[in-house]
Design a protein around this motif. Sequence first.
Motif, PDB file in Angstrom:
ATOM      1  N   GLU A 110      65.369 -76.858  -0.721  1.00  0.00           N
ATOM      2  CA  GLU A 110      66.114 -76.787  -1.981  1.00  0.00           C
ATOM      3  C   GLU A 110      65.776 -75.516  -2.740  1.00  0.00           C
ATOM      4  N   SER A 111      64.481 -75.147  -2.753  1.00  0.00           N
ATOM      5  CA  SER A 111      64.079 -73.910  -3.419  1.00  0.00           C
ATOM      6  C   SER A 111      64.721 -72.692  -2.757  1.00  0.00           C
ATOM      7  N   MET A 112      64.730 -72.681  -1.439  1.00  0.00           N
ATOM      8  CA  MET A 112      65.353 -71.570  -0.718  1.00  0.00           C
ATOM      9  C   MET A 112      66.852 -71.514  -0.991  1.00  0.00           C
ATOM     10  N   GLU A 113      67.484 -72.675  -1.053  1.00  0.00           N
ATOM     11  CA  GLU A 113      68.916 -72.702  -1.349  1.00  0.00           C
ATOM     12  C   GLU A 113      69.195 -72.153  -2.745  1.00  0.00           C
ATOM     13  N   ARG A 114      68.354 -72.558  -3.722  1.00  0.00           N
ATOM     14  CA  ARG A 114      68.554 -72.041  -5.086  1.00  0.00           C
ATOM     15  C   ARG A 114      68.365 -70.527  -5.117  1.00  0.00           C
ATOM     16  N   GLU A 115      67.320 -70.037  -4.432  1.00  0.00           N
ATOM     17  CA  GLU A 115      67.076 -68.595  -4.410  1.00  0.00           C
ATOM     18  C   GLU A 115      68.219 -67.853  -3.736  1.00  0.00           C
ATOM     19  N   LEU A 116      68.662 -68.366  -2.593  1.00  0.00           N
ATOM     20  CA  LEU A 116      69.772 -67.724  -1.890  1.00  0.00           C
ATOM     21  C   LEU A 116      71.046 -67.759  -2.723  1.00  0.00           C
ATOM     22  N   TYR A 117      71.263 -68.870  -3.442  1.00  0.00           N
ATOM     23  CA  TYR A 117      72.462 -68.965  -4.273  1.00  0.00           C
ATOM     24  C   TYR A 117      72.402 -67.969  -5.425  1.00  0.00           C
ATOM     25  N   SER A 118      71.217 -67.843  -6.047  1.00  0.00           N
ATOM     26  CA  SER A 118      71.089 -66.870  -7.139  1.00  0.00           C
ATOM     27  C   SER A 118      71.300 -65.453  -6.633  1.00  0.00           C
ATOM     28  N   ARG A 119      70.747 -65.152  -5.452  1.00  0.00           N
ATOM     29  CA  ARG A 119      70.975 -63.826  -4.877  1.00  0.00           C
ATOM     30  C   ARG A 119      72.446 -63.605  -4.550  1.00  0.00           C
ATOM     31  N   PHE A 120      73.065 -64.632  -4.034  1.00  0.00           N
ATOM     32  CA  PHE A 120      74.483 -64.518  -3.710  1.00  0.00           C
ATOM     33  C   PHE A 120      75.314 -64.262  -4.964  1.00  0.00           C
ATOM     34  N   VAL A 121      74.993 -64.992  -6.038  1.00  0.00           N
ATOM     35  CA  VAL A 121      75.724 -64.796  -7.298  1.00  0.00           C
ATOM     36  C   VAL A 121      75.509 -63.380  -7.818  1.00  0.00           C
ATOM     37  N   MET A 122      74.267 -62.877  -7.725  1.00  0.00           N
ATOM     38  CA  MET A 122      73.985 -61.531  -8.198  1.00  0.00           C
ATOM     39  C   MET A 122      74.759 -60.499  -7.385  1.00  0.00           C
ATOM     40  N   VAL A 123      74.721 -60.637  -6.061  1.00  0.00           N
ATOM     41  CA  VAL A 123      75.462 -59.698  -5.210  1.00  0.00           C
ATOM     42  C   VAL A 123      76.960 -59.798  -5.479  1.00  0.00           C
ATOM     43  N   LEU A 124      77.447 -61.027  -5.665  1.00  0.00           N
ATOM     44  CA  LEU A 124      78.869 -61.218  -5.926  1.00  0.00           C
ATOM     45  C   LEU A 124      79.269 -60.559  -7.237  1.00  0.00           C
ATOM     46  N   ASN A 125      78.434 -60.716  -8.267  1.00  0.00           N
ATOM     47  CA  ASN A 125      78.744 -60.072  -9.551  1.00  0.00           C
ATOM     48  C   ASN A 125      78.728 -58.553  -9.422  1.00  0.00           C
ATOM     49  N   GLU A 126      77.762 -58.021  -8.659  1.00  0.00           N
ATOM     50  CA  GLU A 126      77.734 -56.573  -8.440  1.00  0.00           C
ATOM     51  C   GLU A 126      78.982 -56.107  -7.720  1.00  0.00           C
ATOM     52  N   LYS A 127      79.402 -56.853  -6.731  1.00  0.00           N
ATOM     53  CA  LYS A 127      80.624 -56.483  -6.008  1.00  0.00           C
ATOM     54  C   LYS A 127      81.838 -56.540  -6.921  1.00  0.00           C
ATOM     55  N   ALA A 170      81.829 -56.150 -10.192  1.00  0.00           N
ATOM     56  CA  ALA A 170      81.752 -55.009 -11.101  1.00  0.00           C
ATOM     57  C   ALA A 170      82.167 -53.718 -10.398  1.00  0.00           C
ATOM     58  N   LYS A 171      81.732 -53.549  -9.177  1.00  0.00           N
ATOM     59  CA  LYS A 171      82.102 -52.350  -8.421  1.00  0.00           C
ATOM     60  C   LYS A 171      83.596 -52.302  -8.167  1.00  0.00           C
ATOM     61  N   ILE A 172      84.176 -53.456  -7.838  1.00  0.00           N
ATOM     62  CA  ILE A 172      85.625 -53.515  -7.604  1.00  0.00           C
ATOM     63  C   ILE A 172      86.385 -53.192  -8.877  1.00  0.00           C
ATOM     64  N   ARG A 173      85.910 -53.754 -10.027  1.00  0.00           N
ATOM     65  CA  ARG A 173      86.568 -53.431 -11.294  1.00  0.00           C
ATOM     66  C   ARG A 173      86.458 -51.942 -11.612  1.00  0.00           C
ATOM     67  N   GLY A 174      85.277 -51.352 -11.362  1.00  0.00           N
ATOM     68  CA  GLY A 174      85.118 -49.919 -11.577  1.00  0.00           C
ATOM     69  C   GLY A 174      86.055 -49.109 -10.707  1.00  0.00           C
ATOM     70  N   LEU A 175      86.188 -49.485  -9.447  1.00  0.00           N
ATOM     71  CA  LEU A 175      87.105 -48.772  -8.557  1.00  0.00           C
ATOM     72  C   LEU A 175      88.547 -48.935  -9.005  1.00  0.00           C
ATOM     73  N   GLN A 176      88.905 -50.145  -9.460  1.00  0.00           N
ATOM     74  CA  GLN A 176      90.261 -50.354  -9.962  1.00  0.00           C
ATOM     75  C   GLN A 176      90.530 -49.487 -11.199  1.00  0.00           C
ATOM     76  N   ASP A 177      89.553 -49.421 -12.123  1.00  0.00           N
ATOM     77  CA  ASP A 177      89.717 -48.558 -13.305  1.00  0.00           C
ATOM     78  C   ASP A 177      89.853 -47.099 -12.902  1.00  0.00           C
ATOM     79  N   THR A 178      89.044 -46.663 -11.926  1.00  0.00           N
ATOM     80  CA  THR A 178      89.129 -45.275 -11.461  1.00  0.00           C
ATOM     81  C   THR A 178      90.496 -44.981 -10.853  1.00  0.00           C
TER      82      THR A 178
END
Length: 285
Positions: free
Chosen positions: A179-196, A198-206
């Motif tokens: 369960e701890s590993m799942e929570r950690e992996l999920y938090s990492r996934f959410v962070m990577v997803l948010n970064e992606k 943000a990057k997609i929005r930046g590319l769209q604005d550009t």
Amino acid sequence: MSGAFRQITVTSDPEKSYFLRVDWSGDLGAGFTLVLSDGGTSAWIGEVSEDEVTAEIRDMGVDRDRYVEDLRSALTGSGAGRGGVAKREEAGYSYHLPPDRTRLSYRKICKDISVDLGSVELQAVPDPAEVSRQMIGQSLRRNTDLESENDKLREENDRLQREHQRIVRELQQRVEEKESMERELYSRFVMVLNEKKAKIRGLQDTIQHLQHSSQDSTDTDRHSDGEMMTEVGRGSTASLQESTLLLTGRSLPCVGETIADTEDVNKSPRRKRRVRRSPETCELE
């Protein structure tokens, strides 16, 4: 050599208890011996050979293993179930001993149906007290063996319980780690997803900025080209007028004048000159 000891009652004397001792080698299908005692005053001994067991099986027309299992349940009080696990037979068993005590017969009773399993011929023992003492000693040894086996089983049970508790603890720990590993992996996934994102929005604005810049540049270029063409047109017109003035002494018509008007202007002086020449011509004539 295996043996078993049990207490039975006979149909001819149900108020009295008898003690039955059975010994065999291998299984009961290979033959066995038994000792029957009434508690000290009398004792009898009998033997059944393998041939007699085989003949009984043939006469009944049953499977050998099934017959041996029923025979063991009747004589020892226990039967080998599936997987080699001993179990109490659900069917009942009855024993018959005639008044002369010369034969012991045993039957299986299942749902009010009685099946004769066989019988054994008995012979009286000269010293029943000695037989009783032997049976008591065998019973005590059997009891000791059962207690020792029970202690081993109890120790094994305790060991299995400890092992079970250890496995449960490890399982709970593994579940918590999972369960701890799942929570950690999920938090990492959410962070990577948010970064992606943000990057997609930046590319769209550009891309949108570049599209607007390209459109503005295109409009500016079109406007500059229009002004340039206008200036070029004006310069060409002025050059053409200067060239015409040098060649003809007259300038091109201004914007708005038609070629016919120009021709009219050019024709009028000619008429005047002709009129002026006409009197002279007349005078000379």
